[in-house]
Design a protein around this motif. Structure first.
Motif, PDB file in Angstrom:
ATOM      1  N   MET A   1      -9.312  31.820  -0.357  1.00 16.07           N
ATOM      2  CA  MET A   1      -9.598  33.141  -0.865  1.00 16.07           C
ATOM      3  C   MET A   1     -10.612  33.806   0.065  1.00 16.07           C
ATOM      4  N   LYS A   2     -10.344  35.078   0.389  1.00 13.95           N
ATOM      5  CA  LYS A   2     -11.206  35.784   1.326  1.00 13.95           C
ATOM      6  C   LYS A   2     -11.543  37.176   0.812  1.00 13.95           C
ATOM      7  N   VAL A   3     -12.733  37.650   1.178  1.00 19.13           N
ATOM      8  CA  VAL A   3     -13.106  39.031   0.897  1.00 19.13           C
ATOM      9  C   VAL A   3     -12.045  39.929   1.522  1.00 19.13           C
ATOM     10  N   GLY A   4     -11.691  40.996   0.824  1.00 23.70           N
ATOM     11  CA  GLY A   4     -10.662  41.917   1.298  1.00 23.70           C
ATOM     12  C   GLY A   4      -9.343  41.753   0.573  1.00 23.70           C
ATOM     13  N   LEU A   5      -9.210  40.690  -0.234  1.00 26.33           N
ATOM     14  CA  LEU A   5      -7.987  40.455  -0.999  1.00 26.33           C
ATOM     15  C   LEU A   5      -7.727  41.649  -1.919  1.00 26.33           C
ATOM     16  N   ILE A   6      -6.490  42.132  -1.909  1.00 31.40           N
ATOM     17  CA  ILE A   6      -6.110  43.349  -2.634  1.00 31.40           C
ATOM     18  C   ILE A   6      -5.214  43.007  -3.818  1.00 31.40           C
ATOM     19  N   GLY A   7      -5.384  43.773  -4.897  1.00 31.66           N
ATOM     20  CA  GLY A   7      -4.485  43.712  -6.043  1.00 31.66           C
ATOM     21  C   GLY A   7      -4.013  45.113  -6.388  1.00 31.66           C
ATOM     22  N   ASP A   8      -2.749  45.273  -6.687  1.00 31.66           N
ATOM     23  CA  ASP A   8      -2.190  46.571  -7.064  1.00 31.66           C
ATOM     24  C   ASP A   8      -1.241  46.397  -8.235  1.00 31.66           C
ATOM     25  N   HIS A   9      -1.294  47.335  -9.165  1.00 37.85           N
ATOM     26  CA  HIS A   9      -0.422  47.305 -10.339  1.00 37.85           C
ATOM     27  C   HIS A   9      -0.233  48.737 -10.822  1.00 37.85           C
ATOM     28  N   SER A  10       1.009  49.108 -11.119  1.00 37.43           N
ATOM     29  CA  SER A  10       1.309  50.442 -11.634  1.00 37.43           C
ATOM     30  C   SER A  10       2.114  50.335 -12.916  1.00 37.43           C
ATOM     31  N   PHE A  11       1.979  51.334 -13.771  1.00 38.06           N
ATOM     32  CA  PHE A  11       2.670  51.357 -15.057  1.00 38.06           C
ATOM     33  C   PHE A  11       2.686  52.789 -15.580  1.00 38.06           C
ATOM     34  N   ILE A  12       3.498  53.021 -16.578  1.00 41.67           N
ATOM     35  CA  ILE A  12       3.564  54.313 -17.262  1.00 41.67           C
ATOM     36  C   ILE A  12       2.760  54.201 -18.554  1.00 41.67           C
ATOM     37  N   VAL A  13       1.914  55.184 -18.821  1.00 42.75           N
ATOM     38  CA  VAL A  13       1.114  55.199 -20.049  1.00 42.75           C
ATOM     39  C   VAL A  13       2.047  55.386 -21.240  1.00 42.75           C
ATOM     40  N   THR A  14       2.012  54.415 -22.146  1.00 40.92           N
ATOM     41  CA  THR A  14       2.835  54.449 -23.355  1.00 40.92           C
ATOM     42  C   THR A  14       1.968  54.776 -24.573  1.00 40.92           C
ATOM     43  N   LYS A  15       2.625  55.053 -25.668  1.00 36.66           N
ATOM     44  CA  LYS A  15       1.929  55.447 -26.895  1.00 36.66           C
ATOM     45  C   LYS A  15       0.875  54.416 -27.320  1.00 36.66           C
ATOM     46  N   ASP A  16       1.190  53.120 -27.179  1.00 33.86           N
ATOM     47  CA  ASP A  16       0.237  52.088 -27.590  1.00 33.86           C
ATOM     48  C   ASP A  16      -0.974  51.984 -26.663  1.00 33.86           C
ATOM     49  N   MET A  17      -0.962  52.671 -25.526  1.00 33.53           N
ATOM     50  CA  MET A  17      -2.079  52.667 -24.586  1.00 33.53           C
ATOM     51  C   MET A  17      -3.029  53.848 -24.810  1.00 33.53           C
ATOM     52  N   LEU A  18      -2.727  54.688 -25.780  1.00 37.25           N
ATOM     53  CA  LEU A  18      -3.541  55.879 -26.031  1.00 37.25           C
ATOM     54  C   LEU A  18      -4.769  55.523 -26.862  1.00 37.25           C
ATOM     55  N   ALA A  19      -5.842  56.271 -26.676  1.00 33.64           N
ATOM     56  CA  ALA A  19      -7.075  56.043 -27.431  1.00 33.64           C
ATOM     57  C   ALA A  19      -6.814  56.120 -28.929  1.00 33.64           C
ATOM     58  N   SER A  20      -5.945  57.020 -29.333  1.00 29.29           N
ATOM     59  CA  SER A  20      -5.640  57.179 -30.755  1.00 29.29           C
ATOM     60  C   SER A  20      -4.921  55.964 -31.325  1.00 29.29           C
ATOM     61  N   ALA A  21      -4.223  55.213 -30.506  1.00 30.24           N
ATOM     62  CA  ALA A  21      -3.523  54.002 -30.955  1.00 30.24           C
ATOM     63  C   ALA A  21      -4.379  52.752 -30.761  1.00 30.24           C
ATOM     64  N   ALA A  22      -5.208  52.744 -29.725  1.00 33.61           N
ATOM     65  CA  ALA A  22      -6.010  51.560 -29.388  1.00 33.61           C
ATOM     66  C   ALA A  22      -7.271  51.445 -30.234  1.00 33.61           C
ATOM     67  N   GLY A  23      -7.577  52.486 -30.991  1.00 31.48           N
ATOM     68  CA  GLY A  23      -8.756  52.444 -31.843  1.00 31.48           C
ATOM     69  C   GLY A  23     -10.048  52.814 -31.143  1.00 31.48           C
ATOM     70  N   SER A  24      -9.955  53.380 -29.947  1.00 27.07           N
ATOM     71  CA  SER A  24     -11.170  53.736 -29.215  1.00 27.07           C
ATOM     72  C   SER A  24     -11.457  55.234 -29.258  1.00 27.07           C
ATOM     73  N   GLY A  25     -10.625  55.977 -29.960  1.00 25.47           N
ATOM     74  CA  GLY A  25     -10.817  57.423 -30.061  1.00 25.47           C
ATOM     75  C   GLY A  25      -9.731  58.038 -30.915  1.00 25.47           C
ATOM     76  N   THR A  26      -9.788  59.342 -31.053  1.00 24.87           N
ATOM     77  CA  THR A  26      -8.824  60.044 -31.896  1.00 24.87           C
ATOM     78  C   THR A  26      -7.888  60.936 -31.099  1.00 24.87           C
ATOM     79  N   VAL A  27      -8.060  60.966 -29.791  1.00 26.21           N
ATOM     80  CA  VAL A  27      -7.279  61.847 -28.927  1.00 26.21           C
ATOM     81  C   VAL A  27      -6.143  61.056 -28.271  1.00 26.21           C
ATOM     82  N   ALA A  28      -5.009  61.706 -28.082  1.00 19.96           N
ATOM     83  CA  ALA A  28      -3.823  61.063 -27.503  1.00 19.96           C
ATOM     84  C   ALA A  28      -3.882  61.090 -25.970  1.00 19.96           C
ATOM     85  N   VAL A  29      -4.845  60.325 -25.412  1.00 20.21           N
ATOM     86  CA  VAL A  29      -4.995  60.166 -23.964  1.00 20.21           C
ATOM     87  C   VAL A  29      -5.166  58.681 -23.655  1.00 20.21           C
ATOM     88  N   PHE A  30      -4.909  58.292 -22.406  1.00 24.15           N
ATOM     89  CA  PHE A  30      -5.055  56.910 -21.954  1.00 24.15           C
ATOM     90  C   PHE A  30      -6.433  56.377 -22.352  1.00 24.15           C
TER      91      PHE A  30
END
Length: 130
Positions: A1-30
């Protein structure tokens, strides 16, 4: 393992990822906790191939700012970079960043500890008998 190691991940924001669904807020945003979990997961997966059998990493520290809102249906990309390894090799420091299709939405620092799973779980489970 070396400094500089990269990680990348992409996804589409779904309803269950929203603050209003995750319990962290009341607004329908990531949701911030979902963004953080995605950052941790991306960092974890980036180093997994470099660990010995029976080892894993656990999150130990986060300093992250969530600076822009993202709506449901938008693509988010997480990028991590290993920026430091402690002298004993047990602690890993990452630069983490999240972007949506309009730009940066979050960034910061994340640290993980390399653990031996069996030994770690013995210590955790010992808490049940205290």
């Amino acid at each position: 393992m070396k400094v500089g190691l990269i990680g990348d991940h992409s996804f589409i924001v779904t309803k269950d990822m929203l603050a209003s669904a995750a319990g962290s807020g009341t607004v329908a945003v990531f949701a911030t906790p979902v963004m953080i979990a995605q950052m941790e997961g991306t960092a974890m997966r980036s180093v997994m191939p470099h660990l010995a059998e029976g080892q894993a990493t656990v999150g130990t520290y986060l300093d992250v700012h969530h600076t822009a809102a993202t709506p449901e249906g938008m693509k988010v990309s997480i990028h991590t970079e290993l920026t430091g390894i402690s002298d004993n090799g047990r602690f890993l420091t990452f630069k983490v960043e999240a972007r949506d299709e309009c730009g940066v939405i979050g960034s910061g620092t994340h640290e993980r500890a390399v653990i031996t799973i069996d030994r770690f779980m013995e210590k955790v489970n010992a808490k049940k008998t205290q």
